[in-house]
Structure formats: C-alpha cells, structure tokens
Design a protein around this motif. Sequence first.
Motif, PDB file in Angstrom:
ATOM      1  N   ALA A   6      24.792  -2.070  -3.553  1.00 44.95           N
ATOM      2  CA  ALA A   6      25.305  -3.097  -2.644  1.00 44.95           C
ATOM      3  C   ALA A   6      24.370  -4.292  -2.573  1.00 44.95           C
ATOM      4  CB  ALA A   6      25.504  -2.507  -1.249  1.00 44.95           C
ATOM      5  N   GLU A  58      25.558  -7.314  -4.704  1.00 43.53           N
ATOM      6  CA  GLU A  58      26.790  -8.010  -4.296  1.00 43.53           C
ATOM      7  C   GLU A  58      27.549  -8.532  -5.510  1.00 43.53           C
ATOM      8  OE1 GLU A  58      25.515 -11.023  -1.587  1.00 43.53           O
ATOM      9  OE2 GLU A  58      25.302  -9.625   0.092  1.00 43.53           O
ATOM     10  N   GLN A  76      40.612  -1.589   6.802  1.00 44.06           N
ATOM     11  CA  GLN A  76      39.406  -1.994   6.096  1.00 44.06           C
ATOM     12  C   GLN A  76      39.691  -2.885   4.886  1.00 44.06           C
ATOM     13  OE1 GLN A  76      36.165  -1.172   7.081  1.00 44.06           O
ATOM     14  NE2 GLN A  76      37.284  -0.513   8.917  1.00 44.06           N
ATOM     15  N   SER A 128      38.198  -4.822  -2.258  1.00 44.39           N
ATOM     16  CA  SER A 128      38.149  -3.668  -1.359  1.00 44.39           C
ATOM     17  C   SER A 128      39.156  -2.589  -1.725  1.00 44.39           C
ATOM     18  CB  SER A 128      38.378  -4.118   0.090  1.00 44.39           C
ATOM     19  OG  SER A 128      39.690  -4.628   0.260  1.00 44.39           O
ATOM     20  N   ASP A 161      35.796  -1.419  -5.325  1.00 41.95           N
ATOM     21  CA  ASP A 161      35.068  -0.613  -4.342  1.00 41.95           C
ATOM     22  C   ASP A 161      35.481   0.859  -4.343  1.00 41.95           C
ATOM     23  OD1 ASP A 161      33.745  -2.907  -3.725  1.00 41.95           O
ATOM     24  OD2 ASP A 161      34.602  -3.162  -1.725  1.00 41.95           O
ATOM     25  N   HIS A 177      33.230   4.101  -5.812  1.00 33.54           N
ATOM     26  CA  HIS A 177      32.851   5.199  -4.927  1.00 33.54           C
ATOM     27  C   HIS A 177      33.359   6.541  -5.454  1.00 33.54           C
ATOM     28  CE1 HIS A 177      31.969   7.477  -1.330  1.00 33.54           C
ATOM     29  NE2 HIS A 177      33.229   7.863  -1.278  1.00 33.54           N
ATOM     30  N   GLY A 203      28.748   0.255  -0.528  1.00 30.40           N
ATOM     31  CA  GLY A 203      29.615  -0.143   0.574  1.00 30.40           C
ATOM     32  C   GLY A 203      29.597   0.925   1.657  1.00 30.40           C
ATOM     33  N   ASN A 204      30.168   0.591   2.791  1.00 21.71           N
ATOM     34  CA  ASN A 204      30.203   1.513   3.920  1.00 21.71           C
ATOM     35  C   ASN A 204      31.419   2.429   3.801  1.00 21.71           C
ATOM     36  OD1 ASN A 204      29.727   2.782   6.343  1.00 21.71           O
ATOM     37  ND2 ASN A 204      30.663   1.150   7.565  1.00 21.71           N
ATOM     38  N   TYR A 205      31.324   3.440   2.922  1.00 21.39           N
ATOM     39  CA  TYR A 205      32.457   4.350   2.732  1.00 21.39           C
ATOM     40  C   TYR A 205      32.718   5.195   3.980  1.00 21.39           C
ATOM     41  CZ  TYR A 205      28.511   7.407   1.484  1.00 21.39           C
ATOM     42  OH  TYR A 205      27.326   8.083   1.469  1.00 21.39           O
TER      43      TYR A 205
END
Length: 496
Positions: free
Chosen positions: A242, A245, A307, A313, A317, A321, A334-336
């Motif tokens: 992350a 970016e 989200q 996204s 993303d 993941h 990312g904020n999974y």
Amino acid sequence: MRHNNSRNVGNAINLRMLCKVLGQLLLVETAFMVLPLLVCLANRESDAWAFVIVMVITAMTGAAMNFLSHPRYHILRRRDGLLLASVAWVAFSLFGMLPFILCETRLNVSEAFFEAMSGFTTTGATVIRDVESCGKGILLWRALTQWIGGLGIILFTLTFIPTLNNSSSLMMFHAEATGITHDKLGARIAKTARRLWSLYAMLTILLVAVLWAGPMDLFDSVCHAATCISTGGFSTHNESIAAFESPYVMAVLSVFMFIGGISFSLIISAFRYSWKVFLRNDVFKTYVMIVAVFYVFIVFAIVNGGQYKGWQSITVDPLFHIVSALTSTGFGAGNYEGWGFLALTMTFFMMFVGACAGSTTGGLKIDRFLFLVKNMLFVMRRYVRPRLMKTVNINGQSVEPEKANEIVAYISLFTILIVIGGVVLVAQGFPIVDAFFSSVSCVANNGLGAGVTGITGSYDFLPSSGKWLMSFLMLAGRLEIISLIAVFSPSFWRAL
C-alpha cells in the motif's frame, strides 16, 4: 568398502554424515550473507560489522562440522533424511537470527528466532514494528531468507551437494516438498532440483526487471521480487505494498504471486511439452476456479458494505488480496478488514486452503482440498448405491487407501495445531478472532493478520512463550507436520 559398511550399520542414524551436510549448508548460508554485507558497505551502514561477525561465526561452525566429521559411510537413509529436513531449517534459523540480534534492530533471542523462522518458512509475520527504520542490509537479509526458503533448503542442498544424490534424495525431496502430488522431472533428483531452481531464479530476475520499470527503485524491486516469487510477503515498508499507491505494482505482483502458487513442476512441463498440460491438471483448474469464485464474493462484499471507491476497488484491490491470501504471500495493500466480516471469513478460508502442491505456498494445499470434496461426493453416492466401486482420482491418478489415510491424518493434525495456537493466544490476552486468524496465519505460513496483527501490526507484543510457539507452528506448517512430528516420536530414536 563403503557400500559394505553401510550394510552393516543397520538402521542407525548416521550422525556424522548429518553433521557434515549441515556444515556444508552453513557454508552456503554464509555465502548468502555476502549480499547484505555488500549493501551495508555500499550504504556505509554500521550493520556491516554485524554481518562480518555473523559470517565468521557461521563459516567457522560450518567448516568445523564439514571437515572434522569423518562418516564411516556417506549414505543417508530414510530416518537420516527426515532428521536432516527438520534440523536444517532450525539450524538456518538459529544462525540466520544472529544479524537481527547484532545489528541496529536489536531484537532479543525469541524475537530474532521468530523473525528468522518466519523468513525461512516464508510466513511473513514480523516482530519489527517499524520496518522502515531498519538498514538496507537487514532488509535485504529478510528478503533473502524468504527467497532461500521458498523452494526449500533441502531442495537447494540436493542441487549443489552431489554427495546426497543417492537413494535417500527422493525421500528427502518428499519430506520437504508440499502436498500429495510430487512430480519428478528427471531420472535424478539433483537434475529435478536444478530445473526447479533455474525456473525460480529466472522468474525472480524477470520480476525485478518488471517492478523496476514501474515506480519501485532497484533495491525495493529486488526485495519485493524475492519475497513475491517465494510467496513470503516481507516488505521494505510498514504499510507493505500500500505504501507505493500503484495499481501497476499491485497488478504485476498479483500475476507473479499467482505463478508462485502453481506447481513449478507443472510450469516446467508446460515449457517442455505444451501449455495444454494446464488444461489437464485438476489442481490447477481448481486453483483458477477458487480465485474466480472468491473474486465474485469479495466484490459483492465490497459493494454491499459501501466500500466501492472507483474501478480499482473492485478490480485490482480484490484480486490482489485474493491471490495474496490464497498463495500465502501475505502482502497487504488495503484495509481488507473494512470490507466486512464476510470478506474476513473468506480470507480465513483461503489462508487455510492455500494454493497448489509443489509450489512455494503454504496452507492445506488445493490437492488435499480437492480430495476432500471428491471423496465427500463419492461417499454420498455410495450411500445411495452401496455396491458402487470407485476410487477418487486427482490428475488422473487414483488416490490409494494408504494415501487417503495420510491425507485425513494430515488435515486433522493441521486443524489441531491451529486450534492449539488459537487457544494459547486467547489465553495470553488476544481477542478470539485475532488469535485464531494469527494461528492459521502461522501454521499456513501466510503472514496476513487481523486486528492487532493487521496490515500495520506485528507480533512484537507476544510474550516470549507465544513467539516460540508460533515459531514451532511455522516450522510444522512448512515441513507439513507429519515429518516433523515423526522426529519427536520415541520409535524414531529407538535404534540409535
């Protein structure tokens, strides 16, 4: 004469030969330390002295074990190979942890052993909270530990130590190789090992070039290429991927993580014969299907949970993941956790299952999962039609009852270790979700965390007992449990 002597020793463990081989392995580990030493010197880092000291200690120990051991015979039997497969990983970690103790990171013994074991087993869990404060030499050493452990220490040994290219080499290959489907690529294991390591090195060099063409500098490209193709997950930044970016970096790493999750033997077969071997491989097809199915569910979770933040996204993303979790790489981008409990549950399942046998990944392995599904369907059909006679086939090969029992035993032990790890972490104050997520992360050699061990978290607050337990779970997961547990059984040492 050696052959006759080897006949007369019965089943006694050849400790002198084991010491000699371990000495040679330590000399190999010393050679790898030259690279971070050069980086320290180039950047005028004080950690250079730490690597010099560690190299002297490791080299002297290795040389003494190699040259002072005088085995009566040079053959390693089955039990010798099992013992070597376990002891080699511990020895590499014991000497590999010394730079973490002596350099400016100043980790204590339990922390340093945890970090080294996490590296060599390609788990990717860390006790270093501020990675960016480390010197480049130590960052490169972290990456190298994962690259060395990606295909396996024993496989590397079989490539470069001709002494081991005998009847025991096949057993050692199976002791370290993952899953239930191991395909030899040549008549001799050494030849197979060289082909696998050649492919591994070429993919690493290619990934370095592709990453360097993007926003990464050369140092970051080398470190992330080493930890990506080995599906290890160590990064040079606190926020992992992350921090860059960059959809380009995420897309490139997704492709190479996916490749790292494929059986390397299958990839070589595709180069030698035809790409159609992928279409005939049940495990590979299941691998692709799992990625596709979980992509749909994760995108649903993202959209349903509010989200959605643009095209990335719901494209790069979630794919990044999914591949990171399924291949046990553990890169974060990312904020999974913010995607909701459904996404977290699916992540747990992907970590548990893992990717293909014969790859650099951890977890249960898709071939075992595929056997479970096929066997379940067979039992259901046989319940309706009791006279039905059929065996479960994986990649066109029948799974014999003995192998089926081994699979069931392995899955049981795998699950028990996760439960033990989770219960111990809960007893030490972890929230229950975080505890079991961290436990499966260590046993499956994944490195992803949740809650306190999430993308910017670490295992540094674990007590020493918890770090040693997690280190053991990482080793058990990497050696696929059974071969490691066999070494602790009384019958293993009975004839010593």
